[in-house]
Design an enzyme around this catalytic site. Sequence first.
Site, PDB file in Angstrom:
ATOM      1  N   GLY A 181       2.761   1.616  10.811  1.00 60.06           N
ATOM      2  CA  GLY A 181       2.544   1.001  12.109  1.00 60.06           C
ATOM      3  C   GLY A 181       2.076  -0.428  11.935  1.00 60.06           C
ATOM      4  O   GLY A 181       2.524  -1.340  12.625  1.00 60.06           O
ATOM      5  N   ALA A 182       1.169  -0.627  10.984  1.00 65.11           N
ATOM      6  CA  ALA A 182       0.652  -1.965  10.674  1.00 65.11           C
ATOM      7  C   ALA A 182      -0.015  -1.893   9.307  1.00 65.11           C
ATOM      8  O   ALA A 182      -0.284  -0.814   8.787  1.00 65.11           O
ATOM      9  CB  ALA A 182      -0.336  -2.429  11.740  1.00 65.11           C
ATOM     10  N   MET A 183      -0.278  -3.077   8.719  1.00 67.46           N
ATOM     11  CA  MET A 183      -0.875  -3.142   7.387  1.00 67.46           C
ATOM     12  C   MET A 183      -1.883  -4.271   7.339  1.00 67.46           C
ATOM     13  O   MET A 183      -1.581  -5.412   7.689  1.00 67.46           O
ATOM     14  CB  MET A 183       0.222  -3.357   6.329  1.00 67.46           C
ATOM     15  CG  MET A 183      -0.316  -3.492   4.913  1.00 67.46           C
ATOM     16  SD  MET A 183      -1.186  -2.000   4.389  1.00 67.46           S
ATOM     17  CE  MET A 183      -2.395  -2.707   3.278  1.00 67.46           C
ATOM     18  N   GLU A 184      -3.089  -3.940   6.846  1.00 68.50           N
ATOM     19  CA  GLU A 184      -4.246  -4.829   6.931  1.00 68.50           C
ATOM     20  C   GLU A 184      -4.311  -5.873   5.832  1.00 68.50           C
ATOM     21  O   GLU A 184      -5.396  -6.165   5.300  1.00 68.50           O
ATOM     22  CB  GLU A 184      -5.530  -3.995   6.909  1.00 68.50           C
ATOM     23  CG  GLU A 184      -5.816  -3.240   5.601  1.00 68.50           C
ATOM     24  CD  GLU A 184      -5.256  -1.838   5.555  1.00 68.50           C
ATOM     25  OE1 GLU A 184      -5.732  -1.026   4.734  1.00 68.50           O
ATOM     26  OE2 GLU A 184      -4.332  -1.531   6.333  1.00 68.50           O
TER      27      GLU A 184
ATOM     28  N   GLU B  83       0.850  -1.193   0.000  1.00 70.67           N
ATOM     29  CA  GLU B  83       0.000   0.000   0.000  1.00 70.67           C
ATOM     30  C   GLU B  83       0.885   1.242   0.000  1.00 70.67           C
ATOM     31  O   GLU B  83       1.864   1.304   0.745  1.00 70.67           O
ATOM     32  CB  GLU B  83      -0.903   0.017   1.238  1.00 70.67           C
ATOM     33  CG  GLU B  83      -1.976   1.084   1.155  1.00 70.67           C
ATOM     34  CD  GLU B  83      -2.897   1.066   2.383  1.00 70.67           C
ATOM     35  OE1 GLU B  83      -4.060   1.445   2.245  1.00 70.67           O
ATOM     36  OE2 GLU B  83      -2.439   0.676   3.468  1.00 70.67           O
TER      37      GLU B  83
ATOM     38  N   HIS C  70      -7.813  -1.803  14.925  1.00 71.96           N
ATOM     39  CA  HIS C  70      -7.884  -1.002  13.687  1.00 71.96           C
ATOM     40  C   HIS C  70      -7.674  -1.893  12.466  1.00 71.96           C
ATOM     41  O   HIS C  70      -8.448  -1.840  11.501  1.00 71.96           O
ATOM     42  CB  HIS C  70      -6.812   0.094  13.745  1.00 71.96           C
ATOM     43  CG  HIS C  70      -6.713   0.942  12.523  1.00 71.96           C
ATOM     44  ND1 HIS C  70      -7.118   2.250  12.480  1.00 71.96           N
ATOM     45  CD2 HIS C  70      -6.251   0.678  11.268  1.00 71.96           C
ATOM     46  CE1 HIS C  70      -6.908   2.756  11.275  1.00 71.96           C
ATOM     47  NE2 HIS C  70      -6.379   1.805  10.518  1.00 71.96           N
ATOM     48  N   GLU C  71      -6.635  -2.719  12.513  1.00 68.79           N
ATOM     49  CA  GLU C  71      -6.344  -3.567  11.353  1.00 68.79           C
ATOM     50  C   GLU C  71      -7.411  -4.625  11.145  1.00 68.79           C
ATOM     51  O   GLU C  71      -7.757  -4.952  10.002  1.00 68.79           O
ATOM     52  CB  GLU C  71      -4.974  -4.222  11.519  1.00 68.79           C
ATOM     53  CG  GLU C  71      -3.825  -3.242  11.721  1.00 68.79           C
ATOM     54  CD  GLU C  71      -3.778  -2.144  10.671  1.00 68.79           C
ATOM     55  OE1 GLU C  71      -4.061  -2.418   9.487  1.00 68.79           O
ATOM     56  OE2 GLU C  71      -3.468  -0.997  11.035  1.00 68.79           O
TER      57      GLU C  71
END
Length: 885
Positions: free
Chosen positions: A284-287, A150, A320-321
């Site tokens: 921070g993170a990736m879904e 992304e 969130h993810e």
Amino acid sequence: MAARKKQARSKRTPRRPKAPARRAARGHRLSPDVRPRSVDLELEVDPERSRVFRGRVVHELELDRSCTTLELHVSELRVSGAVVEAGGRRLRGELVEHPERETLEIRLPERIGVGSARLSLRFSGRLRDDLRGLYYARGARHAYAFTQLEATDARRFFPCFDEPVMKARFQLSVTTAAAHTVLSNSKIKRTERLSDGRKTVHFGRTPPLSTYLLALAVGALEGSRTVRCGETPIRVWHVPGKRALTAFALEAGRECLARLERYFGLPYPYEKLDLVAVPDFEAGAMENAGAVFFRETLLLSDPRTLTHQERKRVAEVVCHELAHMWYGDLVTMAWWDDLWLNEAFATWMAFQVVDDWKPEWRMWNDFQHYRSAALELDALDNTHPIYVEVASPAEATENFDLITYEKGASVVRMIERYLGPRAFRAGVRRYIRRHREGNTVAADLWQALSEASGQDVAPVVRAWIEREGFPVLSTKRQQRGRRTRLALRQERFHGAPARTRARAERRECERTRWPIPVVARVGTPQSRRTRLVRGLVERQRQALDLGPGEPRFVYANADEGSFFRPLHEAGELQRLAAHLGELEAVERMGLLGHQWALVRAGLAGIDGYLSLVDAAGDEEDPDVLLTLHGPLGFLDHQVAAQAGGDAPQQLRGRLIERFAPALESLGLRGRRSGGLEARLRRAALFGIVGGIAEWEPAVAEAARQCDAYLLDRRAVDPNLVDPVVQLAARHGDSGLFARLHQSVEGAETPQDRRRLLLALAEFRAPRLVDRALGLTLSGEVPTQDVAILLARLLANPGANLRAWPFLKRNWEALHRRMPPMLVTRVIDATPALRTPAHRREVAAFFKTHPVPTGQRAVRQALERFDRNRELRRRAAPGLRAWLRT
């Protein structure tokens, strides 16, 4: 259950809205007439042996027009062997690269007709160093390959149709060393052992996904135990030796997933859930669907040394993810201008769900801190609407900011409160069911919410989504017989005085209107109770009936539920200061934040804000005290010196006089005894009295506790460690620098490592500042932390005059080590340099060294230079006068 879900998906034809023709004309968009249905991807990669990877991809295409050329996205890959099979013919294509568009054109010797076609390509590339595409990451003992795709980096992984609307079913096969773990979106279907000692891992076919949601991890990863949420297996994956740090992430994953399934009324849409701790990661993170990637600090933790804030942050990011699994993965925006559809909802959902799981954590107080930052950014002239038309990959990346996330989430929260939780959830469920496995635009959500609520949602919400900025709502009491009204007047809020803007621009701002859902908290006339009064303010001037009698006070934004700044008249502000304890903690946070913003905007005097600070000396809520840190730090670093004389010492003396007694009553030492609330309050007070005022007893205690912490990580209350270590480093010598530096690599947890590393940016001695700067060019600092460490050094008043020349001298090397999404952190920090000369240098430097993803950040930084300078000039006399009282 899993088999039934898979069968239901296979019978469904995914909704694939075509991009409008005008979009296709843009240089970075593909033709909507050629779309992939399924993709088979074969890859050979072994990060321990080689930085080169190679593969073959087969796209099953659907063509709505006949053509002699096909075009898809490719960037920085070598591609060969293009073969197209269509209508019983096998055609070899000529490859023509278009690097400026990041596309590859395949020219065919004959025209192929409408219908199905099969495109085969071979490709190779190098594992990247910039945390994009398929990249190389180094753990303590092993090398890895991870994806981060992304927004538009799948094209750096393999030749593909790299647009969200181009959903397809993917099937991956990965050949690598037999010892490596291989993870992707789906479960492993089978593993094939090869004669050369390697293996090929074959994954099952995915549901329809956009390319940016693909995931691949290859290397020496270990898995936690498996927990289940219903039929879904959940595991945490990590580099060797960190299994003991997985328990809380597993708990948070299971608890949040169960609540999300209940909220959406649909089971988790993928067959397994892997939570992967990545040792070097840009975001921070990736879904990624079914395989979510995280920074280690946001997934792996030791409950014995984890701060309360870190615990909440892990839970919030995990949630969130997971919210994205429905809102973003199952239903995906059609193009990047609706990025907020994904991120704003997931941000709001995380606080909503974690608050339901752990109400004692008061998550909406945390949300207020993030919301305050969004309000500050949106008050700049160089802001942008939540919805932004995106033409290029750089523009897409540029929009991953506070406006898209926190302002977007604030608007989602405001609309949910306006419609009511039940109607809002019904609309969301309708939206998800109607568009599952497809793509949407914002109007699809408005339609579903309107149908569920019986109200026309679009006119209310579009004003907030499509318009930049937000209103300030001036309030004034009016008596009408025995009843009281609240007279309201709205105009656009600007973070600097109106005289700094052109007159025509001011007139345009004054004409701007927002439909504002207002909920006011009213202190009832003859009791200590409060009640809420609601209304929708749609005109520039409007009144709200508060009922009979004269309220003891009125706070115009109850629970901080709407995205505006209230401007209370002077008498009301005095009443609010007298009744602070009757406001909710989040309202006290809001009142302090709004009043400081009004001072910055020239709409209020600094004396009123400082009176509220004085009143907060008895404050017991740690989040309210934390709200003071930013403004008081600005006054200390930037305004007090301009006030002249001994104003800096006087200001610090006043802070010590007002806040030190409360800290002393709690005890300066960072003991673990006492309740959590008291320990959090101690840490917040320590940040004011020690971190800002630098009270000698606090400085001495910080040095003592830092020594104890370095000997035993459990010797100090975790919630006090950050302010203690930072203050000790600020006054530390080369010996402390060496001990902190040595401790970084030996850190037992990711949080501890990050804390120790960033403490190196707090030193003030020039030679120690230079040592910290030098680390940013070394392999000791992972790529993910370079920009963050540089930003900390630029924000350090004792380091930034050395950090800025270093940055300019080493820009080429540093820029290569800062991924596109992180480089803006450095740009954002430059206004701490303060002087007009530095402003000119920053403007000139980034003009000759342009950052494609940071153009807006540069404009915002230059605007902050100007606004800070104007505020220093204007606030200094008021601060001087207040210090004399």
